[in-house]
Write a protein that holds these residues in place. Structure first.
Motif, PDB file in Angstrom:
ATOM      1  N   SER A  53       0.838  -1.198   0.000  1.00  8.60           N
ATOM      2  CA  SER A  53       0.000   0.000   0.000  1.00  8.60           C
ATOM      3  C   SER A  53       0.871   1.244   0.000  1.00  8.60           C
ATOM      4  O   SER A  53       1.936   1.288   0.615  1.00  8.60           O
ATOM      5  CB  SER A  53      -0.902   0.002   1.236  1.00  8.60           C
ATOM      6  N   ASP A  54       0.387   2.270  -0.657  1.00  5.30           N
ATOM      7  CA  ASP A  54       1.080   3.556  -0.655  1.00  5.30           C
ATOM      8  C   ASP A  54       0.691   4.411   0.552  1.00  5.30           C
ATOM      9  O   ASP A  54       1.286   5.467   0.781  1.00  5.30           O
ATOM     10  CB  ASP A  54       0.740   4.332  -1.948  1.00  5.30           C
ATOM     11  N   LYS A  55      -0.290   3.985   1.334  1.00  8.70           N
ATOM     12  CA  LYS A  55      -0.755   4.779   2.490  1.00  8.70           C
ATOM     13  C   LYS A  55       0.185   4.576   3.680  1.00  8.70           C
ATOM     14  O   LYS A  55       0.672   3.466   3.902  1.00  8.70           O
ATOM     15  CB  LYS A  55      -2.169   4.363   2.882  1.00  8.70           C
TER      16      LYS A  55
END
Length: 291
Positions: A21-23
């Motif tokens: 995930s990029d979060k």
């Protein structure tokens, strides 16, 4: 030919692969946490936890034991928490103050006011106990000093009156208390019940008037004037009652100033010279304590 013995662990599109995930790890946290540079700069939640533990080590106590000083001086609730944490009791009675045995009503009133102000100011029991200890010492010393002063005053009065009264001091020692009692009883008959003197001698001593040479001399004079004629020490004509050195001195001076006796005293040929001289010598002996 493709080697089928070692297939890729997670071929593209394989449903078992965990997508990256990029979060950030704190994405689901509150906005106030997201706005913290400390949180943003951390690499993971584990970093944040370690920073928390390190902070506790630097402070020396867990965070839940830290006191937060209010920003405003009038924050009664905030300061109340500080004072409570430092030991201030919930009520004034919690100080459990012990005054000295002989504490006066004025002392008790002062302490009651002090405790109220001390509680408002956030004083701990230790601080109040120290202050009350100082007060007890001061009041005890003041009482000791007052007793010593009263004793010194009584001794000075006794010495002055012994000198002024001479042997007649013993007469006054018994007559003055009796006179005061008689006067008190006479006065009590005219006063309402609540205003009566009762033991007037005891009250005068308590008020310090028993150490007043002026008052005692006045009472001695009154005792002389009220003595019954004809009895030892009677009033008019009561010469047998004796004279004090002061009275003898006054009588001697009056004799010397008398137009008749004074003349007879100075004129050796005068018919009254021997009698007047003898009277003067008797008065002088009483005055000087040689009688």
């Amino acid at each position: 030919m493709t080697d089928q013995s070692n297939p890729p662990a997670n071929p593209p599109g394989d449903p078992g692969q965990t997508p990256i995930s990029d979060k950030p790890f704190y994405d689901a946290w509150g906005d106030d946490l997201k706005a913290s540079a400390t949180i943003v700069n951390a690499k993971s939640a584990e970093d944040v936890a370690r920073m928390y533990l390190n902070a506790e080590k630097r402070l020396g106590v867990p965070a839940n034991r830290l006191l937060v000083v209010p920003d405003k001086v009038d924050d009664a609730e905030g300061w109340g928490k500080i004072h409570a944490a430092l030991g201030r009791p919930d009520t004034v009675e919690g100080y459990q103050v012990q005054l000295g045995e002989n504490a006066s009503d004025a002392d008790k009133a002062f302490v009651d006011k002090f405790l109220g102000e001390a509680h408002k100011a956030g004083a701990s029991p230790a601080v109040v106990a120290a202050a009350i200890g100082v007060l007890n010492e001061a009041t005890a010393q003041a009482r000791t000093d007052a007793e010593a002063a009263d004793k010194a005053a009584a001794e000075a009065t006794r010495a002055a009156l012994d000198k002024a009264w001479g042997d007649k001091a013993k007469v006054y020692d018994s007559e003055i208390p009796a006179l005061l009692t008689q006067l008190g009883e006479e006065l009590d008959k005219t006063l309402p019940e609540g205003a009566r003197l009762g033991d007037v001698v005891e009250k005068l001593n308590a008020e310090g008037m028993g150490n007043s040479p002026t008052l005692l001399r006045l009472l001695a004079h009154l005792a002389d004037s009220r003595a019954e004629p004809g009895l030892p020490g009677g009033g008019k004509g009561g010469a047998d009652r004796g004279m004090t050195p002061d009275q003898a001195g006054a009588a001697r001076r009056a004799l010397e100033a008398d137009p008749v006796k004074g003349l007879a005293l100075r004129d050796r040929t005068h018919s009254l010279n021997k009698d007047v001289l003898a009277e003067r010598n008797r008065l002088l002996a009483i005055e000087t304590g040689k009688a």
